[in-house]
Design an enzyme around this catalytic site. Structure first.
Site, PDB file in Angstrom:
ATOM      1  NE  ARG A  27      -4.250  -1.521   0.208  1.00 42.63           N
ATOM      2  CZ  ARG A  27      -5.388  -1.498   0.890  1.00 42.63           C
ATOM      3  NH1 ARG A  27      -5.654  -0.499   1.695  1.00 42.63           N
ATOM      4  NH2 ARG A  27      -6.259  -2.453   0.749  1.00 42.63           N
ATOM      5  NE  ARG A  31      -7.818   5.518   2.177  1.00 45.75           N
ATOM      6  CZ  ARG A  31      -8.661   4.813   2.921  1.00 45.75           C
ATOM      7  NH1 ARG A  31      -9.794   5.362   3.347  1.00 45.75           N
ATOM      8  NH2 ARG A  31      -8.373   3.583   3.268  1.00 45.75           N
ATOM      9  NE  ARG A  40     -10.573   7.287  -3.734  1.00 46.59           N
ATOM     10  CZ  ARG A  40     -11.881   7.268  -3.931  1.00 46.59           C
ATOM     11  NH1 ARG A  40     -12.395   7.898  -4.972  1.00 46.59           N
ATOM     12  NH2 ARG A  40     -12.674   6.629  -3.112  1.00 46.59           N
ATOM     13  CG  ASP A  77      -9.018  -3.221  -4.188  1.00 38.92           C
ATOM     14  OD1 ASP A  77      -8.450  -2.556  -3.309  1.00 38.92           O
ATOM     15  OD2 ASP A  77      -9.791  -4.156  -3.938  1.00 38.92           O
ATOM     16  CE1 TYR A 155     -12.872  -7.171   1.825  1.00 41.32           C
ATOM     17  CE2 TYR A 155     -11.416  -8.946   1.125  1.00 41.32           C
ATOM     18  CZ  TYR A 155     -11.636  -7.794   1.856  1.00 41.32           C
ATOM     19  OH  TYR A 155     -10.637  -7.278   2.621  1.00 41.32           O
TER      20      TYR A 155
HETATM   21  O1  1CP Z   1       0.088   0.767  -3.386  1.00 39.08           O
HETATM   22  C1  1CP Z   1      -0.413  -0.364  -3.372  1.00 39.08           C
HETATM   23  O2  1CP Z   1      -0.144  -1.186  -2.484  1.00 39.08           O
HETATM   24  C2  1CP Z   1      -1.271  -0.810  -4.557  1.00 39.08           C
HETATM   25  C3  1CP Z   1      -2.670  -0.737  -4.446  1.00 39.08           C
HETATM   26  C4  1CP Z   1      -3.575  -1.679  -3.654  1.00 39.08           C
HETATM   27  C5  1CP Z   1      -3.431  -3.043  -3.329  1.00 39.08           C
HETATM   28  C6  1CP Z   1      -2.223  -3.936  -3.522  1.00 39.08           C
HETATM   29  C7  1CP Z   1      -4.849  -1.276  -3.229  1.00 39.08           C
HETATM   30  C8  1CP Z   1      -5.387   0.093  -3.375  1.00 39.08           C
HETATM   31  N1  1CP Z   1      -5.493  -2.385  -2.729  1.00 39.08           N
HETATM   32  C9  1CP Z   1      -4.659  -3.468  -2.750  1.00 39.08           C
HETATM   33  C10 1CP Z   1      -4.950  -4.849  -2.337  1.00 39.08           C
HETATM   34  C11 1CP Z   1      -6.101  -5.112  -1.434  1.00 39.08           C
HETATM   35  N2  1CP Z   1      -7.361  -4.586  -1.494  1.00 39.08           N
HETATM   36  C12 1CP Z   1      -6.093  -6.068  -0.399  1.00 39.08           C
HETATM   37  C13 1CP Z   1      -4.914  -6.961  -0.070  1.00 39.08           C
HETATM   38  C14 1CP Z   1      -3.865  -6.245   0.700  1.00 39.08           C
HETATM   39  C15 1CP Z   1      -4.218  -5.830   2.103  1.00 39.08           C
HETATM   40  O3  1CP Z   1      -4.556  -6.726   2.888  1.00 39.08           O
HETATM   41  O4  1CP Z   1      -4.114  -4.654   2.395  1.00 39.08           O
HETATM   42  C16 1CP Z   1      -7.355  -6.072   0.206  1.00 39.08           C
HETATM   43  C17 1CP Z   1      -7.815  -6.922   1.388  1.00 39.08           C
HETATM   44  C18 1CP Z   1      -8.170  -5.132  -0.495  1.00 39.08           C
HETATM   45  C19 1CP Z   1      -9.588  -4.837  -0.252  1.00 39.08           C
HETATM   46  C20 1CP Z   1      -9.779  -3.390   0.026  1.00 39.08           C
HETATM   47  N3  1CP Z   1      -9.748  -2.424  -0.927  1.00 39.08           N
HETATM   48  C21 1CP Z   1      -9.945  -2.754   1.278  1.00 39.08           C
HETATM   49  C22 1CP Z   1      -9.907  -3.456   2.629  1.00 39.08           C
HETATM   50  C23 1CP Z   1     -11.228  -3.606   3.253  1.00 39.08           C
HETATM   51  C24 1CP Z   1     -11.139  -4.499   4.473  1.00 39.08           C
HETATM   52  O5  1CP Z   1     -11.729  -5.565   4.433  1.00 39.08           O
HETATM   53  O6  1CP Z   1     -10.480  -4.123   5.456  1.00 39.08           O
HETATM   54  C25 1CP Z   1     -10.077  -1.383   1.052  1.00 39.08           C
HETATM   55  C26 1CP Z   1     -10.340  -0.298   2.061  1.00 39.08           C
HETATM   56  C27 1CP Z   1      -9.918  -1.183  -0.349  1.00 39.08           C
HETATM   57  C28 1CP Z   1      -9.907   0.121  -1.087  1.00 39.08           C
HETATM   58  C29 1CP Z   1      -8.547   0.565  -1.500  1.00 39.08           C
HETATM   59  N4  1CP Z   1      -7.667  -0.209  -2.264  1.00 39.08           N
HETATM   60  C30 1CP Z   1      -6.521   0.513  -2.534  1.00 39.08           C
HETATM   61  C31 1CP Z   1      -6.688   1.815  -1.910  1.00 39.08           C
HETATM   62  C32 1CP Z   1      -5.669   2.917  -1.978  1.00 39.08           C
HETATM   63  C33 1CP Z   1      -7.937   1.822  -1.264  1.00 39.08           C
HETATM   64  C34 1CP Z   1      -8.566   2.999  -0.518  1.00 39.08           C
HETATM   65  C35 1CP Z   1      -9.702   3.555  -1.312  1.00 39.08           C
HETATM   66  C36 1CP Z   1      -9.733   5.041  -1.485  1.00 39.08           C
HETATM   67  O7  1CP Z   1      -8.774   5.691  -1.901  1.00 39.08           O
HETATM   68  O8  1CP Z   1     -10.812   5.587  -1.213  1.00 39.08           O
END
Ligand code: 1CP
Length: 350
Positions: A27, A31, A40, A77, A155
């Protein structure tokens, strides 16, 4: 002849020893960066952002410009796969993802018809990778990724992210036929999606199994190890040289079997994994990646530095990529990421 890679992350995954510790952060785009929030704001919603190659490529490169990590990870994602399968994925601001829950066999069977179109429906992701590849410094590695079937299914079955896995755990226990069919759809879709990513320029693949830690030990082999092993074998059959990192978060004592049986080249370790144990039991087989507690990046300061040095001291004698044990949280100060990057970059190994 084995060529020594000029890319430190690839070299580490090929078990070559290096003069310094390669690093990137899960990540690393997101944000906590003001320039991320600015981009964004230009997209209608989060999915539209992920599927806009120009914006997604820009976001992928933002942390590299600031901090010079050794790898860029595709901005996308894990939930793009259910999105492309037609599961009605939405992200509401500050509220995490929501999906139309999938719990019956008929809906699962309907997903099958979309598998063959996954590459086409997510072709924007391929364009993002191709754009980033042309802009990256030759020493920087481009990482593509997907979620593992178990984690993505959690999910889809629960209908949201979160902390109660009762529906998916019930389905895995007592509706094994339906659940198996769902995981099979995800496995095939994931293989097609990752092949497309490699063809578009991804040089390493990471498989995120964020929720593998909720699996009871008697089910870990069936729903985590076996699908991972089949995905790895399928990718290596089509793309023999592709290194693959698995991240079975909170897998604990199951890590040993995971590393032994899946065929992965590197393993992402969460902060609960003891350093000496992993050095002795996992590093002889695979490259270690991890495992600084993301809370320490939020806190910064001397404690972050002490713990970082301890990880490097424990694991840098063998194949190793420094990373966090889970993703950067939105509350992190960009200055702390700068301090951590400089610290890791400037540790020289004897
Ligand atoms: O920079 C990076 O790492 C690349 C981008 C990336 C990656 C690898 C994002 C952007 N998401 C992911 C993978 C991801 N998405 C995972 C596996 C890694 C981890 O465990 O962190 C998971 C579980 C998700 C699902 C997801 N997408 C969540 C988690 C929800 C939960 O169950 O807790 C969330 C909040 C997102 C949205 C998201 N994905 C990425 C960003 C920057 C965001 C935030 C959204 C926004 O900007 O509003």
């Amino acid at each position: 002849v084995t060529l020594i890679s000029t890319k430190p992350i690839l070299a580490a995954l090929m078990r070559q020893t290096a003069a310094r510790v390669p690093f990137w952060f899960m990540r690393q785009a997101g944000r906590y960066l003001p320039e991320y929030r600015a981009v964004r704001a230009q997209a209608r919603d989060f999915i539209a952002l992920c599927l806009n190659p120009k914006l997604a490529a820009e976001i992928t490169l933002q942390p590299i410009r600031r901090y010079g990590m050794d790898a860029a990870i595709l901005f996308a994602d894990i939930l793009l796969v259910p999105h492309a399968l037609g599961c009605g994925v939405t992200f509401r601001e500050g509220d995490g993802p929501q999906l139309e829950p999938i719990r019956d066999g008929r809906r699962i069977a309907a997903l099958e018809t979309s598998i063959d179109r996954i590459g086409e429906r997510l072709s924007a992701v391929g364009e993002t990778l191709t754009r980033v590849a042309t802009q990256l410094d030759p020493a920087t590695t481009l990482i593509g990724f997907a979620g593992s079937p178990w984690t993505v299914a959690s999910y889809m079955v629960e209908g949201r992210g979160g902390h109660d896995f009762s529906q998916i755990r019930r389905m895995a226990r007592v509706e094994q036929r339906d659940f198996s069919a769902l995981c099979d759809v995800l496995e095939r879709a994931t293989i097609a999606y990752l092949r497309m990513q490699i063809d578009a320029g991804a040089e390493v693949i990471q498989l995120f199994d964020t929720w593998s830690g909720v699996l009871p030990s008697d089910e870990f082999e069936r729903w985590c190890i076996a699908p991972t092993k089949r995905i790895v074998a399928a990718l290596k059959a089509s793309h023999a040289a592709i290194p693959i990192i698995g991240f079975p978060r909170l897998a604990g004592a199951n890590l040993e079997a995971y590393v032994r049986h899946t065929g992965i080249d590197g393993v992402g370790l969460d902060p609960t994994v003891p350093l000496d144990w992993a050095g002795q039991n996992l590093q002889p087989r695979v490259t270690l990646q991890g495992n600084l507690d993301p809370l320490l990046l939020t806190l910064g300061g001397d404690e972050m530095e002490r713990c970082t040095r301890r990880i490097i001291a424990a694991w840098s004698q063998g194949p190793f990529i420094f990373n966090l044990g889970h993703g950067i949280t939105p509350d992190v100060s960009p200055d702390h990421v700068a301090r951590l990057s400089n610290l890791v970059r400037n540790v020289h190994l004897s």
